[in-house]
Design a protein around this motif. Structure first.
Motif, PDB file in Angstrom:
ATOM      1  N   MET A   1     -33.080  18.664  44.003  1.00 49.97           N
ATOM      2  CA  MET A   1     -33.478  19.920  44.566  1.00 49.97           C
ATOM      3  C   MET A   1     -34.627  20.562  43.795  1.00 49.97           C
ATOM      4  O   MET A   1     -35.368  21.324  44.337  1.00 49.97           O
ATOM      5  CB  MET A   1     -32.321  20.919  44.577  1.00 49.97           C
ATOM      6  CG  MET A   1     -31.087  20.469  45.277  1.00 49.97           C
ATOM      7  SD  MET A   1     -31.425  20.177  47.010  1.00 49.97           S
ATOM      8  CE  MET A   1     -29.885  19.508  47.482  1.00 49.97           C
ATOM      9  N   TRP A   8     -39.350  24.840  42.846  1.00 43.40           N
ATOM     10  CA  TRP A   8     -38.497  24.538  43.991  1.00 43.40           C
ATOM     11  C   TRP A   8     -39.107  23.430  44.814  1.00 43.40           C
ATOM     12  O   TRP A   8     -40.320  23.302  44.925  1.00 43.40           O
ATOM     13  CB  TRP A   8     -38.336  25.769  44.877  1.00 43.40           C
ATOM     14  CG  TRP A   8     -37.502  26.828  44.258  1.00 43.40           C
ATOM     15  CD1 TRP A   8     -37.943  27.889  43.533  1.00 43.40           C
ATOM     16  CD2 TRP A   8     -36.096  26.936  44.298  1.00 43.40           C
ATOM     17  NE1 TRP A   8     -36.900  28.639  43.120  1.00 43.40           N
ATOM     18  CE2 TRP A   8     -35.740  28.082  43.575  1.00 43.40           C
ATOM     19  CE3 TRP A   8     -35.084  26.173  44.865  1.00 43.40           C
ATOM     20  CZ2 TRP A   8     -34.435  28.481  43.410  1.00 43.40           C
ATOM     21  CZ3 TRP A   8     -33.785  26.576  44.711  1.00 43.40           C
ATOM     22  CH2 TRP A   8     -33.481  27.717  43.986  1.00 43.40           C
ATOM     23  N   GLU A  12     -36.932  22.541  50.695  1.00 39.96           N
ATOM     24  CA  GLU A  12     -35.889  23.559  50.602  1.00 39.96           C
ATOM     25  C   GLU A  12     -36.453  24.943  50.922  1.00 39.96           C
ATOM     26  O   GLU A  12     -35.799  25.741  51.577  1.00 39.96           O
ATOM     27  CB  GLU A  12     -35.294  23.540  49.202  1.00 39.96           C
ATOM     28  CG  GLU A  12     -34.009  24.318  49.082  1.00 39.96           C
ATOM     29  CD  GLU A  12     -33.323  24.048  47.760  1.00 39.96           C
ATOM     30  OE1 GLU A  12     -32.874  25.028  47.154  1.00 39.96           O
ATOM     31  OE2 GLU A  12     -33.253  22.888  47.349  1.00 39.96           O
ATOM     32  N   SER A  73     -24.733  28.647  51.816  1.00 38.19           N
ATOM     33  CA  SER A  73     -25.802  27.891  51.163  1.00 38.19           C
ATOM     34  C   SER A  73     -26.286  28.597  49.907  1.00 38.19           C
ATOM     35  O   SER A  73     -26.541  27.960  48.883  1.00 38.19           O
ATOM     36  CB  SER A  73     -26.979  27.705  52.121  1.00 38.19           C
ATOM     37  OG  SER A  73     -26.608  26.921  53.210  1.00 38.19           O
ATOM     38  N   LYS A  76     -23.655  28.142  47.221  1.00 35.32           N
ATOM     39  CA  LYS A  76     -23.695  26.760  46.709  1.00 35.32           C
ATOM     40  C   LYS A  76     -24.908  26.574  45.807  1.00 35.32           C
ATOM     41  O   LYS A  76     -24.821  25.923  44.756  1.00 35.32           O
ATOM     42  CB  LYS A  76     -23.738  25.773  47.874  1.00 35.32           C
ATOM     43  CG  LYS A  76     -23.667  24.343  47.459  1.00 35.32           C
ATOM     44  CD  LYS A  76     -23.637  23.432  48.667  1.00 35.32           C
ATOM     45  CE  LYS A  76     -23.658  21.979  48.238  1.00 35.32           C
ATOM     46  NZ  LYS A  76     -23.715  21.061  49.368  1.00 35.32           N
ATOM     47  N   LEU A  77     -26.040  27.145  46.199  1.00 37.91           N
ATOM     48  CA  LEU A  77     -27.248  27.040  45.410  1.00 37.91           C
ATOM     49  C   LEU A  77     -27.114  27.789  44.083  1.00 37.91           C
ATOM     50  O   LEU A  77     -27.566  27.320  43.043  1.00 37.91           O
ATOM     51  CB  LEU A  77     -28.444  27.565  46.191  1.00 37.91           C
ATOM     52  CG  LEU A  77     -29.820  27.397  45.560  1.00 37.91           C
ATOM     53  CD1 LEU A  77     -30.134  25.921  45.414  1.00 37.91           C
ATOM     54  CD2 LEU A  77     -30.868  28.075  46.423  1.00 37.91           C
ATOM     55  N   SER A  78     -26.456  28.940  44.109  1.00 37.19           N
ATOM     56  CA  SER A  78     -26.323  29.724  42.887  1.00 37.19           C
ATOM     57  C   SER A  78     -25.346  29.099  41.900  1.00 37.19           C
ATOM     58  O   SER A  78     -25.439  29.343  40.704  1.00 37.19           O
ATOM     59  CB  SER A  78     -25.896  31.154  43.216  1.00 37.19           C
ATOM     60  OG  SER A  78     -24.567  31.158  43.695  1.00 37.19           O
ATOM     61  N   THR A  79     -24.389  28.321  42.376  1.00 30.57           N
ATOM     62  CA  THR A  79     -23.432  27.692  41.474  1.00 30.57           C
ATOM     63  C   THR A  79     -23.848  26.276  41.065  1.00 30.57           C
ATOM     64  O   THR A  79     -23.196  25.662  40.258  1.00 30.57           O
ATOM     65  CB  THR A  79     -22.038  27.621  42.125  1.00 30.57           C
ATOM     66  OG1 THR A  79     -22.115  26.876  43.337  1.00 30.57           O
ATOM     67  CG2 THR A  79     -21.498  29.012  42.395  1.00 30.57           C
ATOM     68  N   HIS A  80     -24.947  25.787  41.628  1.00 29.83           N
ATOM     69  CA  HIS A  80     -25.431  24.435  41.324  1.00 29.83           C
ATOM     70  C   HIS A  80     -26.109  24.431  39.967  1.00 29.83           C
ATOM     71  O   HIS A  80     -26.905  25.312  39.658  1.00 29.83           O
ATOM     72  CB  HIS A  80     -26.408  23.986  42.413  1.00 29.83           C
ATOM     73  CG  HIS A  80     -26.796  22.556  42.296  1.00 29.83           C
ATOM     74  ND1 HIS A  80     -27.840  22.155  41.526  1.00 29.83           N
ATOM     75  CD2 HIS A  80     -26.271  21.437  42.844  1.00 29.83           C
ATOM     76  CE1 HIS A  80     -27.963  20.851  41.605  1.00 29.83           C
ATOM     77  NE2 HIS A  80     -27.025  20.390  42.418  1.00 29.83           N
ATOM     78  N   SER A  81     -25.816  23.446  39.175  1.00 23.28           N
ATOM     79  CA  SER A  81     -26.448  23.301  37.876  1.00 23.28           C
ATOM     80  C   SER A  81     -27.740  22.500  38.029  1.00 23.28           C
ATOM     81  O   SER A  81     -27.748  21.425  38.595  1.00 23.28           O
ATOM     82  CB  SER A  81     -25.518  22.575  36.915  1.00 23.28           C
ATOM     83  OG  SER A  81     -26.164  22.349  35.677  1.00 23.28           O
ATOM     84  N   PHE A  82     -28.828  23.066  37.544  1.00 20.85           N
ATOM     85  CA  PHE A  82     -30.134  22.427  37.672  1.00 20.85           C
ATOM     86  C   PHE A  82     -30.527  21.648  36.412  1.00 20.85           C
ATOM     87  O   PHE A  82     -31.621  21.177  36.299  1.00 20.85           O
ATOM     88  CB  PHE A  82     -31.209  23.459  37.980  1.00 20.85           C
ATOM     89  CG  PHE A  82     -31.057  24.041  39.351  1.00 20.85           C
ATOM     90  CD1 PHE A  82     -31.311  23.277  40.467  1.00 20.85           C
ATOM     91  CD2 PHE A  82     -30.634  25.345  39.523  1.00 20.85           C
ATOM     92  CE1 PHE A  82     -31.174  23.806  41.728  1.00 20.85           C
ATOM     93  CE2 PHE A  82     -30.500  25.882  40.771  1.00 20.85           C
ATOM     94  CZ  PHE A  82     -30.761  25.103  41.877  1.00 20.85           C
TER      95      PHE A  82
END
Length: 83
Positions: A1, A8, A12, A73, A76-82
């Motif tokens: 992502m 970004w 997306e 969404s 999910k995006l805010s809890t995703h580890s980048f």
């Protein structure tokens, strides 16, 4: 992502903007059709006004569904580890 440079992904971004545009079009179409349908119903209540009322309710339902999808969404995006 996330691209290799920390920016970004462009796909997306486009998908996020598409959701906003579709949500805006859905709610604006429903809000402009409601007064017209009510005015038609004052004169007569026929299959056209019933169809218009059902189309408005389906547009509002589609907007609510799209809004919930965007919320999920975003969560999910805010809890995703980048990392």
């Amino acid at each position: 992502m996330v691209a290799s440079h920390g920016h970004w992904d462009w796909k997306e971004k486009v998908q996020k903007e598409e959701k906003k545009i579709v949500a805006y079009l859905l709610i604006s179409a429903a809000s402009s059709a409601i007064p017209l349908t009510n005015r038609f119903r004052e004169g007569q209540d026929n299959i056209f006004t019933d169809s218009a009322a059902s189309a408005i309710s389906m547009a509002v339902f589609a907007f609510v569904s799209l809004a919930l999808s965007a919320l999920f969404s975003g969560y999910k995006l805010s809890t995703h580890s980048f990392i």
